[in-house]
Design an enzyme around this catalytic site. Structure first.
Site: not given
Ligand SMILES: Cc1ncc(C[n+]2csc(CCOP(=O)(O)OP(=O)(O)O)c2C)c(N)n1
Length: 659
Positions: A285, A389, A417
């Site tokens: 990253k 979630e 969600r």
């Protein structure tokens, strides 16, 4: 060596990439990186994730034929290289600006964005659907899902993997493993992927080792049998089942994700397979921009910054898009105000100090939701469940059912969600789970997938639910204390099962200056007056986040000789209806204001009640009217408030023409 001209400006479509040599593809990846850093440093955006997938994006567009072959980007925050390579080089300058190009895939923007994303863990399902449709209609196109190790912590990805293994279609899943979600990835899966990488490396080593030792004349075989025993011992350490293979996938990897030649070789091979495959790609990253490479977390989502100095050394307050707050004008930023997220964080710390039952739950958004201090100080009471979630909500319900007071901090858009979990697991059982809903309302530049517009409409209808909207930091603290301590006797008596969940919703904004009204004790179902003129012409009944705007409207109206009183609702649910009825009988005009979708919102409920009770006041509802804000969800929160007629001027105009 001097390169004559840049390659990137001439890439008008993926066909132009296919003409380049590997050497040129490597040059192209440098140019793409530089372009991403340059534009994001000006406009803000997701930096680290995009820098990590430059070679992967180039290799995918080299090997596959987008848009005939479908490439689906999970979450979609890493689609910048893909956008630059698919005819959006010029428009990339307008990234995330009003009227500009979006920071996430948008089908309305390009046919190469085959499926819109924004919320995590959808790519495998979507790509599988696209592929199944292709095959049913006799097409031969391929489908590729690019999913990060963070997004792979989401339950939906497993439902899709299981189904894909069952269907056996040649779906290509690229697992972009950089060991990071926004922060370091968490959970058993993350450990599993590390072990899987080691195992795969061991197997490559074993193949090489076997062929090498067997080739040594005379000694080869004897030596081979001696090391066989050694190898078994090593294997016992490294061997683990391959989860993907067990589900019916081929597994290829791990592959270095910054090696274009290796990526091209594997993708070309895999394209010929006639069954589902997972390609495990290891990337870094932030690759190529040293600040981001060494601190990918801080550079996950950034505001504007100086390329040379990085975010730390950028003049003014950097507006980090996922981790901190943006949305106010620079001049206001200079007055050091606390954001609602910071105020929540401090309020939680104050409450948690003396109450050991307080626990905090997040779904991969520790910093963004202001839980870092809590996590550091109370690691035993802190849970990051990954991008999950649904699990976060039911897990919190479990904590509550066994005596704890969980505070689940989520963004408003992501609690979508878990609607069933909130209803079925928390509300139905009257469990006292507290939801700290950050980014409720208009959030700005991440686009329509990230706006927090639906929570009021979704949850107002749910029985046993309480919804609160603070106006300031002090009020947020009062509400959190109230939610934790309310009806304590009842809660104890019924083993915590008699109060139901509480949502505290607040915006991605800085808190206004405190006034006395914000600190008045909370009374269930009632709001507070910010002022009462006694004139009884206009009452602006508002939900927390719009305080600044109604104040401005009040001042504009005053200049026109119209006196408007301000009533801060505090409780979106439950509501003391008698109290509200009195207001609607007292004033000539009552204007309901909320930072949420109009349909099914508070205003509609109140207007219906007013009609039913034959109240005297004329009612006006001001809320977000335009559904998903399609093609118009970029820009700052202030710009979006104005676009949706929720700024001070628009409120004042609406009031004056309704009188
Ligand atoms: C359902 C949902 N929850 C939370 C988020 C916020 N979010 C955006 S990116 C991200 C991390 C994704 O990690 P990964 O998939 O590994 O991609 P990477 O950024 O590492 O490339 C999170 C948690 C989201 N987009 N969707």
């Amino acid at each position: 060596m001097q390169h004559s001209r840049n390659l990137l400006p001439d890439i008008n479509s993926p066909d132009d990439i296919k003409k380049l040599s590997v050497r040129e593809l490597n040059r192209l990846s440098d140019e793409v990186r530089r372009q991403i850093v340059s534009v994001v440093s000006g406009n803000g955006g997701h930096l680290s994730s995009n820098l990590g997938v430059v070679e992967l994006s180039i290799a995918l567009h080299y090997v596959f034929d987008s848009p005939k072959d479908k490439i689906v980007w999970d979450v979609g925050h890493q689609c910048y290289a893909h956008k630059l390579l698919t005819g959006r080089y010029e428009s990339f300058q307008t990234l995330r600006r009003q009227g500009g190009i979006a920071g996430f895939p948008k089908n309305s923007e390009s046919p190469h964005d085959v499926f819109n994303t924004g919320h995590a863990s959808t790519s495998i399902s979507a790509a599988l659907g696209l592929l199944a449709a292709e095959r049913i209609q006799g097409g031969k196109g391929h489908a590729v899902a690019v999913i990060g190790d963070g997004a792979l912590t989401g339950g939906m990805a497993y439902e899709a993997l299981s189904h894909a293994g069952h269907l056996g279609l040649p779906l290509i899943v690229i697992l972009n493993d950089n060991k990071m979600s926004i922060s370091r990835n968490v959970g058993g899966l993350s450990k599993y992927l590390s072990r899987l990488s080691m195992k795969a490396k061991y197997q490559t080593f074993r193949r090489h080792f076997d062929s090498m030792t067997k080739k040594i004349p005379f000694v080869g075989d004897a030596f081979f049998s001696i090391v066989l025993r050694l190898k078994r011992a090593v294997k016992a350490v490294f061997y683990i089942d391959n989860f993907f293979v067990d589900l019916g996938f081929e597994y290829v990897g791990p592959i270095g994700g910054h090696n274009i030649q290796a990526l091209l070789d594997v993708l070309k091979d895999v394209k010929k397979l006639n069954r589902p495959v997972v390609i495990h790609v290891i990337t870094r990253k932030g690759k190529g921009y040293s600040y981001a490479e060494y601190d990918p977390d801080s550079y996950h989502g950034v505001g504007s910054f100086s390329i040379e100095g990085g975010i730390e050394n950028t003049a003014g307050i950097n507006k980090n898009i996922d981790e901190k707050d943006e949305g106010l004008l620079p001049s206001q930023n200079l007055i050091i105000r606390k954001s609602f997220t910071q105020c929540f964080s401090e309020a939680l710390m104050a409450i948690a100090k003396d109450n050991k039952k307080i626990t905090a739950v997040t779904a991969a958004m520790q910093t963004g939701t202001g839980l870092s201090d809590f996590a550091q100080n109370y690691p035993d009471r802190f849970f990051d469940v990954g991008i999950a979630e649904e699990h976060a909500v039911t897990f919190a319900a479990g904590l509550a059912a066994n005596g704890l007071r969980p505070i689940t901090a989520l963004y408003s858009t992501f609690i979508q969600r878990s609607v069933d979990q909130v209803i079925h697991d928390a509300s139905l059982q009257k469990l006292p789970v507290i939801f700290a809903l950050d980014r409720a309302g208009l959030v700005g530049a991440d686009g329509e997938t990230h706006q927090g517009l639906f929570d009021i409409s979704i949850f107002r209808s749910v029985p046993n639910m309480t919804i609160l909207a603070p106006t300031s930091g002090n009020e947020l603290k009062l509400m959190l204390e109230w939610a934790v301590n309310r009806e304590q006797g009842e809660i104890e008596k019924f083993k915590f099962r008699n109060s139901g969940p509480v949502i505290i919703r607040y915006p991605k904004a800085f808190c206004p200056e405190e006034v006395d009204a914000f600190s008045q004790p909370l009374e269930k179902g009632r709001g507070v007056w910010i002022n009462r003129s006694g004139k009884k012409d206009v009452c602006l009944v508002f939900t927390g986040s719009l305080y600044r705007e109604v104040k401005e409207a009040q001042a504009i109206l005053k200049d026109k000789g119209i006196e408007a009183d301000l009533y801060n609702l505090r409780f979106i649910k439950p509501v003391d209806e008698d109290f509200l009825t009195d207001i609607m009988n007292d004033f000539k005009l009552v204007c309901f204001l909320e930072e949420g979708i109009k349909e099914g919102g508070f205003g509609e409920y109140a207007a219906a009640m007013s009609q039913q009770k034959k109240c005297k006041a004329k009612t006006v509802i001001m809320a977000v009217e335009s559904g998903f804000l399609e093609n118009d969800a970029l820009g700052t929160r202030e710009e979006l408030l104005a676009k949706n007629n929720l700024d001070g001027r628009s409120i004042a105009d609406k009031v004056s023409c309704s009188l």
